[in-house]
Scaffold this motif. Sequence first.
Motif, PDB file in Angstrom:
ATOM      1  N   ALA A 227       0.831  -1.206   0.000  1.00 31.11           N
ATOM      2  CA  ALA A 227       0.000   0.000   0.000  1.00 31.11           C
ATOM      3  C   ALA A 227       0.866   1.257   0.000  1.00 31.11           C
ATOM      4  O   ALA A 227       0.616   2.207  -0.760  1.00 31.11           O
ATOM      5  N   ASP A 228       1.881   1.265   0.839  1.00 30.28           N
ATOM      6  CA  ASP A 228       2.748   2.447   0.900  1.00 30.28           C
ATOM      7  C   ASP A 228       3.615   2.579  -0.342  1.00 30.28           C
ATOM      8  O   ASP A 228       3.948   3.690  -0.758  1.00 30.28           O
ATOM      9  N   GLN A 229       3.974   1.437  -0.965  1.00 31.34           N
ATOM     10  CA  GLN A 229       4.660   1.498  -2.257  1.00 31.34           C
ATOM     11  C   GLN A 229       3.764   2.157  -3.305  1.00 31.34           C
ATOM     12  O   GLN A 229       4.223   2.968  -4.121  1.00 31.34           O
ATOM     13  N   HIS A 230       2.476   1.801  -3.282  1.00 29.80           N
ATOM     14  CA  HIS A 230       1.527   2.363  -4.249  1.00 29.80           C
ATOM     15  C   HIS A 230       1.431   3.882  -4.072  1.00 29.80           C
ATOM     16  O   HIS A 230       1.473   4.634  -5.068  1.00 29.80           O
ATOM     17  N   LEU A 231       1.317   4.335  -2.837  1.00 37.29           N
ATOM     18  CA  LEU A 231       1.228   5.784  -2.597  1.00 37.29           C
ATOM     19  C   LEU A 231       2.524   6.483  -2.994  1.00 37.29           C
ATOM     20  O   LEU A 231       2.496   7.604  -3.522  1.00 37.29           O
ATOM     21  N   ALA A 232       3.656   5.824  -2.771  1.00 39.47           N
ATOM     22  CA  ALA A 232       4.937   6.427  -3.154  1.00 39.47           C
ATOM     23  C   ALA A 232       5.023   6.581  -4.670  1.00 39.47           C
ATOM     24  O   ALA A 232       5.519   7.602  -5.176  1.00 39.47           O
ATOM     25  N   ARG A 233       4.543   5.582  -5.401  1.00 36.54           N
ATOM     26  CA  ARG A 233       4.557   5.677  -6.872  1.00 36.54           C
ATOM     27  C   ARG A 233       3.664   6.807  -7.365  1.00 36.54           C
ATOM     28  O   ARG A 233       3.935   7.425  -8.391  1.00 36.54           O
ATOM     29  N   LEU A 234       2.572   7.067  -6.625  1.00 31.74           N
ATOM     30  CA  LEU A 234       1.676   8.159  -7.005  1.00 31.74           C
ATOM     31  C   LEU A 234       2.239   9.530  -6.627  1.00 31.74           C
ATOM     32  O   LEU A 234       1.677  10.562  -7.003  1.00 31.74           O
ATOM     33  N   GLY A 235       3.340   9.526  -5.873  1.00 25.54           N
ATOM     34  CA  GLY A 235       3.936  10.795  -5.453  1.00 25.54           C
ATOM     35  C   GLY A 235       3.215  11.424  -4.286  1.00 25.54           C
ATOM     36  O   GLY A 235       3.341  12.643  -4.046  1.00 25.54           O
ATOM     37  N   THR A 236       2.451  10.633  -3.525  1.00 24.04           N
ATOM     38  CA  THR A 236       1.705  11.152  -2.381  1.00 24.04           C
ATOM     39  C   THR A 236       2.678  11.526  -1.264  1.00 24.04           C
ATOM     40  O   THR A 236       3.469  10.691  -0.806  1.00 24.04           O
TER      41      THR A 236
END
Length: 326
Positions: A227-236
């Motif tokens: 989940a945190d990898q996904h947010l990091a990829r989105l630039g969150t």
Amino acid sequence: MNSWYFRDEYMGWSGIMNLRNVDLNLLVALDALLAERNVSRAGRRLGLSQPATSSSLARLRKMFGDPLLVRQGREFALTSEAERLVRPVREILDLVERTIEQRPGFEPGTDTRTFSISASDYATLVLLSPFVRAAATEAPGVTIHVLPRSRDPRRLLDAGEADLVIEPRELLGDTRFPSHALFGDRWLCAVDAGNPAASDRRITPEEYLRLPHLVYSIGSDRQLNLADQHLARLGTSRRIEITVESFLLVPFLIRGTSLASLVLERAARQLAAAAPGIRLLPPPLPLPDIHEMMYWHPRHTTDPAHRWLRERLLASARDLDGVTGR
């Protein structure tokens, strides 16, 4: 010392034979020829033409240095050397057949076996915990070693350090190892029940991003969870206040703080009783589900004990939805 060369007194062979030059299928032909004492009948028994059977007889004669079958009127008779070969050739072929047909099985109620399974603390809580309870009754002689997750699960399988690896498909990706789906899960947002941001049982993206965050990671280089990898990829952009390597500690560290964390529903609901005062909310941002898989090395695919292990894990995985109500 070259052990391929031997003198076989039992079969009455003279001289020394090099097994690398022997086609062991010829023993099957020899057995048929000794039993039928006729090339045509032996060929029918073997499913071979008469010329092919005659060719095998010629090779056998050369191999043993003996005619083996000699014509006696309209029939063939066995030479004294062939007579001595009848019993040992049949016994050798019987032994080969039994070896192939009587492969060892696995009786979980009585057999002993040790398995090593690499899994996260999340997969251990959600799946291995009910699996171990079932296995303790069904297979009391089985020992399970649970290994921590590795950054290189492929190496664990190749080296034989783990009999089975449980990993999210989204992390391991395409692999040459056999695999099977176990279960899926979705992400929730966990906060302290007294957190004002969760007063209406939901949290907006803006409120979520304003809170300090706790994330759990893997290894010394702090590989983020999916989940945190996904947010990091989105630039969150978030303020990460605490990182921890154990998923199971998250509810206890959040309690009484303003921290927020993304957690997997199956484990979070199990931990709710042990960590009261935690509120689970729908995720404030879209997050992809995870799909846990089991992976193993191809050398274990046909092993009866390993097959039992995989089937027992699948049965425990199927039971999860009934337990969680999903």
